[in-house]
Write a protein that holds these residues in place. Structure first.
Motif, short mmCIF file in Angstrom:
data_model
loop_
_atom_site.label_atom_id
_atom_site.label_comp_id
_atom_site.label_asym_id
_atom_site.label_seq_id
_atom_site.Cartn_x
_atom_site.Cartn_y
_atom_site.Cartn_z
N ASN A 101 0.85 -1.19 0.00
CA ASN A 101 0.00 0.00 0.00
C ASN A 101 0.89 1.24 0.00
OD1 ASN A 101 -2.21 -1.64 0.09
ND2 ASN A 101 -3.05 -0.78 1.98
N PHE A 102 0.40 2.31 -0.63
CA PHE A 102 1.14 3.56 -0.66
C PHE A 102 0.38 4.62 0.12
CE2 PHE A 102 2.85 1.56 -4.54
CZ PHE A 102 4.20 1.84 -4.41
N ALA A 103 1.12 5.45 0.86
CA ALA A 103 0.54 6.66 1.43
C ALA A 103 0.34 7.64 0.27
CB ALA A 103 1.46 7.24 2.49
N ASP A 104 -0.35 8.73 0.51
CA ASP A 104 -0.58 9.72 -0.54
C ASP A 104 0.76 10.22 -1.08
OD1 ASP A 104 -3.27 9.44 -0.08
OD2 ASP A 104 -3.42 11.22 1.18
N PRO A 105 0.80 10.57 -2.37
CA PRO A 105 2.08 11.03 -2.95
C PRO A 105 2.60 12.26 -2.22
CG PRO A 105 0.27 11.21 -4.55
CD PRO A 105 -0.27 10.51 -3.36
N TYR A 106 3.93 12.34 -2.05
CA TYR A 106 4.51 13.51 -1.39
C TYR A 106 5.33 14.36 -2.34
CZ TYR A 106 8.76 10.60 -0.77
OH TYR A 106 9.86 9.79 -0.98
N VAL A 107 5.50 13.90 -3.58
CA VAL A 107 6.21 14.66 -4.60
C VAL A 107 5.92 14.00 -5.95
CG1 VAL A 107 8.40 13.40 -4.50
CG2 VAL A 107 8.47 15.83 -4.94
N SER A 108 6.09 14.71 -7.05
CA SER A 108 5.96 14.07 -8.37
C SER A 108 7.22 14.31 -9.17
CB SER A 108 4.82 14.60 -9.22
OG SER A 108 3.78 15.04 -8.49
N ILE A 109 7.52 13.36 -10.02
CA ILE A 109 8.71 13.46 -10.86
C ILE A 109 8.34 13.02 -12.27
CG2 ILE A 109 10.31 13.09 -8.94
CD1 ILE A 109 9.94 10.29 -11.39
N GLY A 110 9.30 13.12 -13.18
CA GLY A 110 9.10 12.57 -14.52
C GLY A 110 10.43 12.08 -15.04
N GLN A 111 10.38 11.30 -16.10
CA GLN A 111 11.62 10.77 -16.68
C GLN A 111 12.28 11.82 -17.58
OE1 GLN A 111 13.07 7.90 -15.79
NE2 GLN A 111 11.36 7.78 -14.33
N THR A 112 13.61 11.80 -17.58
CA THR A 112 14.43 12.71 -18.40
C THR A 112 15.62 11.90 -18.92
OG1 THR A 112 15.74 13.33 -16.47
CG2 THR A 112 13.84 14.74 -16.98
N VAL A 113 16.45 12.53 -19.76
CA VAL A 113 17.60 11.80 -20.31
C VAL A 113 18.89 12.60 -20.17
CG1 VAL A 113 18.46 10.47 -22.28
CG2 VAL A 113 16.02 10.99 -22.15
N LEU A 114 19.91 11.95 -19.68
CA LEU A 114 21.27 12.50 -19.75
C LEU A 114 21.92 11.89 -20.99
CD1 LEU A 114 22.53 12.21 -16.05
CD2 LEU A 114 21.81 14.29 -17.25
N ILE A 115 22.60 12.69 -21.78
CA ILE A 115 23.26 12.15 -22.98
C ILE A 115 24.77 12.34 -22.88
CG2 ILE A 115 21.29 12.38 -24.53
CD1 ILE A 115 22.52 15.01 -25.55
N ARG A 116 25.49 11.51 -23.63
CA ARG A 116 26.95 11.62 -23.56
C ARG A 116 27.40 12.91 -24.26
NH1 ARG A 116 29.40 10.07 -28.41
NH2 ARG A 116 28.02 8.80 -29.71
N LYS A 117 28.52 13.40 -23.78
CA LYS A 117 29.12 14.65 -24.24
C LYS A 117 29.14 14.79 -25.77
CE LYS A 117 33.75 16.61 -23.56
NZ LYS A 117 35.03 16.32 -22.89
N GLY A 118 29.56 13.72 -26.45
CA GLY A 118 29.69 13.76 -27.91
C GLY A 118 28.38 14.00 -28.65
N LEU A 119 27.26 13.84 -27.97
CA LEU A 119 25.96 14.03 -28.64
C LEU A 119 25.36 15.41 -28.37
CD1 LEU A 119 24.29 10.53 -28.00
CD2 LEU A 119 25.27 11.38 -30.14
N ILE A 120 26.04 16.18 -27.52
CA ILE A 120 25.54 17.54 -27.23
C ILE A 120 25.59 18.33 -28.54
CG2 ILE A 120 25.92 19.68 -25.91
CD1 ILE A 120 27.27 17.96 -23.73
N GLY A 121 24.49 18.96 -28.89
CA GLY A 121 24.45 19.68 -30.16
C GLY A 121 23.80 18.86 -31.26
N THR A 122 24.01 17.54 -31.24
CA THR A 122 23.41 16.65 -32.24
C THR A 122 22.00 16.25 -31.81
OG1 THR A 122 25.60 15.73 -32.61
CG2 THR A 122 23.74 14.49 -33.54
N ILE A 123 21.87 15.90 -30.52
CA ILE A 123 20.58 15.46 -29.99
C ILE A 123 20.02 16.56 -29.09
CG2 ILE A 123 19.44 13.77 -28.49
CD1 ILE A 123 20.46 12.06 -30.54
#
Ligand code: ARG
Length: 246
Positions: A101-123
């Motif tokens: 069982n879960f107590a009421d939510p105390y925070v919300s989050i979402g999924q995100t992505v970290l990308i490798r250095k070489g893809l910065i600018g491309t993605i």
């Protein structure tokens, strides 16, 4: 009468009653998930969940005992009473809710992505990572792992036991992306600027909650009202600021 006797039996068997009798609240968590539970320089477990647990124990008038537990065994450990309460930044999902069982939510989050250095600018958009040429790192048994396989169905995957190992794979350039909860990725990206890229637009919406064993209405009632009280008196906000606004 039957009803009063039943209420008495439920209360006698409540985890809350056991905590009070023992004089100790045992909280299960897996350290390593910033800023909810992580190790400081001296190795002590600190974080948002830890401070909330400390406040909880103070209201109960008991000592606090943190039980560090591996993520893949954390629900079984709750079910076998290795601790009373699971506070580990856990996303409330219908599947997990069949077991706990879960107590009421105390925070919300979402999924995100970290990308490798070489893809910065491309993605610049997560959609671009949904390609067979990309390798995505995840942490096993998390909602990030599930979301990654759904949203990046064409990519290839490498799953790890800990977030630390998975994210290092991206920092070292051995994986192209790491899919994980926004708070963790925000802190990581801030810690290693230029070494990883951050696609910080969330693509899931996930309530986070504390879990207890089923069949314990008294403990659930206490937890939900604890949350209500600390939200009303400002102590929740103070702790939120402390851990999320740095
Ligand atoms: N919110 C994610 C999930 O529930 C990850 C939580 C990981 N927590 C931790 N303490 N390692 O799957």
């Amino acid at each position: 009468g039957g009803r009063a006797a039943l209420a008495q039996t439920l209360w006698e068997q409540s985890a809350l009653k056991q905590i009070l009798k023992r004089g100790e609240l045992r909280v299960g968590m897996e350290a390593g998930y910033m800023p909810f539970e992580m190790r400081d320089k001296s190795g002590k477990i600190v974080g948002f969940d830890v401070d909330l647990a400390r406040l909880m124990a103070r209201y109960m008038g008991v000592k606090l005992n943190l039980v560090n537990t591996q993520w893949d065994g954390i629900i079984p450990a709750l079910l076998t009473a290795k601790f009373d309460l699971l506070m580990s930044g856990m996303t409330i999902t219908p599947e997990r809710n069949l077991q706990v069982n879960f107590a009421d939510p105390y925070v919300s989050i979402g999924q995100t992505v970290l990308i490798r250095k070489g893809l910065i600018g491309t993605i610049s958009k997560r959609e671009q990572l949904d390609d067979a040429k990309y390798v995505i790192a995840t942490k096993l048994g998390t909602t990030g792992d599930i979301a990654a396989r759904k949203y990046f169905a064409k990519a290839r995957f490498k799953a790890f036991e800990t977030e630390a190992e998975a994210v290092l794979e991206v920092r070292n350039g051995r994986a192209d992306g790491f899919v994980y909860d926004l708070p963790f990725n925000t802190i990581y990206a801030g810690r290693y600027p230029g070494e990883v890229g951050f696609l910080n637009e969330t693509f899931t919406d996930e309530p986070i909650g504390w879990a207890i064993r089923k069949g314990d209405p008294d403990f659930l009632n206490w937890l939900n009202n604890f949350l209500r009280v600390i939200r009303a008196d400002g102590s929740y906000d103070a702790l939120y600021q402390k851990w999320f606004q740095s």
